[in-house]
Design a protein around this motif. Structure first.
Motif, short mmCIF file in Angstrom:
data_model
loop_
_atom_site.label_atom_id
_atom_site.label_comp_id
_atom_site.label_asym_id
_atom_site.label_seq_id
_atom_site.Cartn_x
_atom_site.Cartn_y
_atom_site.Cartn_z
N SER A 129 -8.31 64.73 52.07
CA SER A 129 -7.51 64.86 51.21
C SER A 129 -6.83 63.65 50.90
O SER A 129 -6.36 63.27 49.67
CB SER A 129 -6.43 65.95 51.18
N ALA A 130 -6.44 62.93 51.98
CA ALA A 130 -5.63 61.71 51.87
C ALA A 130 -6.69 60.53 51.34
O ALA A 130 -5.89 59.80 50.37
CB ALA A 130 -5.10 60.97 53.18
N LEU A 131 -7.89 60.54 51.50
CA LEU A 131 -8.68 59.51 50.79
C LEU A 131 -8.98 59.92 49.46
O LEU A 131 -8.77 58.94 48.59
CB LEU A 131 -9.91 59.64 51.56
N HIS A 132 -8.79 61.08 49.03
CA HIS A 132 -8.82 61.59 47.80
C HIS A 132 -7.61 60.99 46.86
O HIS A 132 -7.62 60.69 45.75
CB HIS A 132 -9.13 62.80 47.53
N TYR A 173 -5.36 58.57 47.82
CA TYR A 173 -5.49 57.15 47.75
C TYR A 173 -6.58 56.60 46.68
O TYR A 173 -6.17 55.80 45.90
CB TYR A 173 -6.11 56.56 49.15
N GLU A 174 -7.64 57.42 46.46
CA GLU A 174 -8.47 56.93 45.34
C GLU A 174 -7.76 57.46 43.93
O GLU A 174 -8.02 56.57 43.06
CB GLU A 174 -9.70 57.79 45.52
N ARG A 213 -11.81 52.50 46.35
CA ARG A 213 -12.67 53.00 45.18
C ARG A 213 -14.00 53.69 45.81
O ARG A 213 -14.48 53.27 46.85
CB ARG A 213 -13.21 52.09 44.25
N SER A 214 -14.69 54.48 45.11
CA SER A 214 -15.98 55.12 45.69
C SER A 214 -16.85 54.88 44.41
O SER A 214 -16.42 54.71 43.18
CB SER A 214 -15.94 56.43 46.10
N VAL A 215 -18.25 55.28 44.51
CA VAL A 215 -19.17 55.48 43.65
C VAL A 215 -19.68 56.92 43.98
O VAL A 215 -19.55 57.38 44.81
CB VAL A 215 -20.44 54.41 43.73
N ARG A 216 -20.29 57.53 42.87
CA ARG A 216 -20.97 58.92 43.07
C ARG A 216 -22.45 58.54 43.27
O ARG A 216 -23.29 57.98 42.77
CB ARG A 216 -20.75 59.59 41.62
N SER A 217 -22.87 59.50 44.20
CA SER A 217 -24.22 59.55 44.57
C SER A 217 -24.95 60.47 43.41
O SER A 217 -24.32 60.88 42.67
CB SER A 217 -24.34 60.36 45.70
N ARG A 268 -18.92 61.62 46.78
CA ARG A 268 -18.65 60.30 46.93
C ARG A 268 -19.16 59.42 48.12
O ARG A 268 -19.38 60.02 49.00
CB ARG A 268 -17.19 60.32 47.10
N ARG A 269 -19.15 58.22 47.56
CA ARG A 269 -19.71 57.25 48.71
C ARG A 269 -18.69 55.77 48.56
O ARG A 269 -18.43 55.41 47.62
CB ARG A 269 -21.25 56.56 48.29
#
Length: 150
Positions: free
Chosen positions: A27-30, A32-33, A39-43, A48-49
Motif C-alpha cells: 500500500s505504501a508503494l501504491h 508513492y506511485e 513509476r511502474s508500467v503495466r504487464s 504493476r512492474r
C-alpha cells in the motif's frame, strides 16, 4: 542468499518483490506511485512492474521522510533525477546538500523553541496574551482583545 540468475538482472520487479526488498507495504508503494514519487508500467495482465531503479528511489524516499522532509520536497528532488536510471552517489550528494540546509534551519528553530521553553517555565505565566510559546506570532493582539477581523 541464493544465487542471482543472470536472466533476472534486467527483469522488472513485481510490487510484491519491491515491497519485500524495500521493507515497505504494498500500500505504501501504491501511495508513492499515486503521488508521482515512483513509476511502474503495466504487464500484459495489467499488473504493476517496476524498474530496478525504483529500489534506490524508495530508499531515498525513506531516508528523506525519516529526517522530516515533506513529500512535496521529495517529489521535486526525485523529479530532478534522470528517468530510467538508478540514482547515483553523486545524485544523493546533491539531494542531501539541499536537505542539509533545511535540517540546519529546523535544528535552529528547535533550539530557539527549547530556549524559549526554558524561559517560559521560569516565568510561569503561560498567558495567552504574552506568552510567545502559547500564542506565537499573534500580531493582531496589538490591536486589542477579541476578534480583530470582521
Amino acid at each position: 542468499m541464493g544465487k542471482i540468475d543472470p536472466a533476472d538482472v534486467g527483469r522488472p520487479l513485481t510490487v510484491g518483490e519491491v515491497a519485500r526488498r524495500s521493507g515497505l507495504a504494498v500500500s505504501a508503494l501504491h501511495f508513492y506511485e499515486s503521488k508521482g514519487l515512483i513509476r511502474s508500467v503495466r504487464s500484459m495482465g495489467g499488473q504493476r512492474r517496476y524498474g530496478r531503479d525504483v529500489l534506490r528511489r524508495v530508499a531515498i524516499i525513506k531516508v528523506a521522510q525519516r529526517i522530516g522532509i515533506p513529500l512535496a520536497a521529495i517529489s521535486a528532488a526525485l523529479a530532478s533525477l534522470p528517468e530510467e536510471r538508478t540514482p547515483t552517489k553523486a545524485d544523493w550528494s546533491r539531494l542531501s546538500r539541499l536537505w542539509r540546509a533545511e535540517l540546519d534551519d529546523r535544528i535552529a528553530q528547535l533550539t530557539r523553541l527549547r530556549d524559549q521553553l526554558d524561559d517560559c517555565i521560569g516565568c510561569g505565566c503561560l498567558s495567552i496574551d504574552a506568552c510567545k510559546l502559547r500564542n506565537p506570532l499573534d500580531q493582531l493582539s496589538e490591536h486589542g482583545s477579541g476578534p480583530q477581523r470582521l
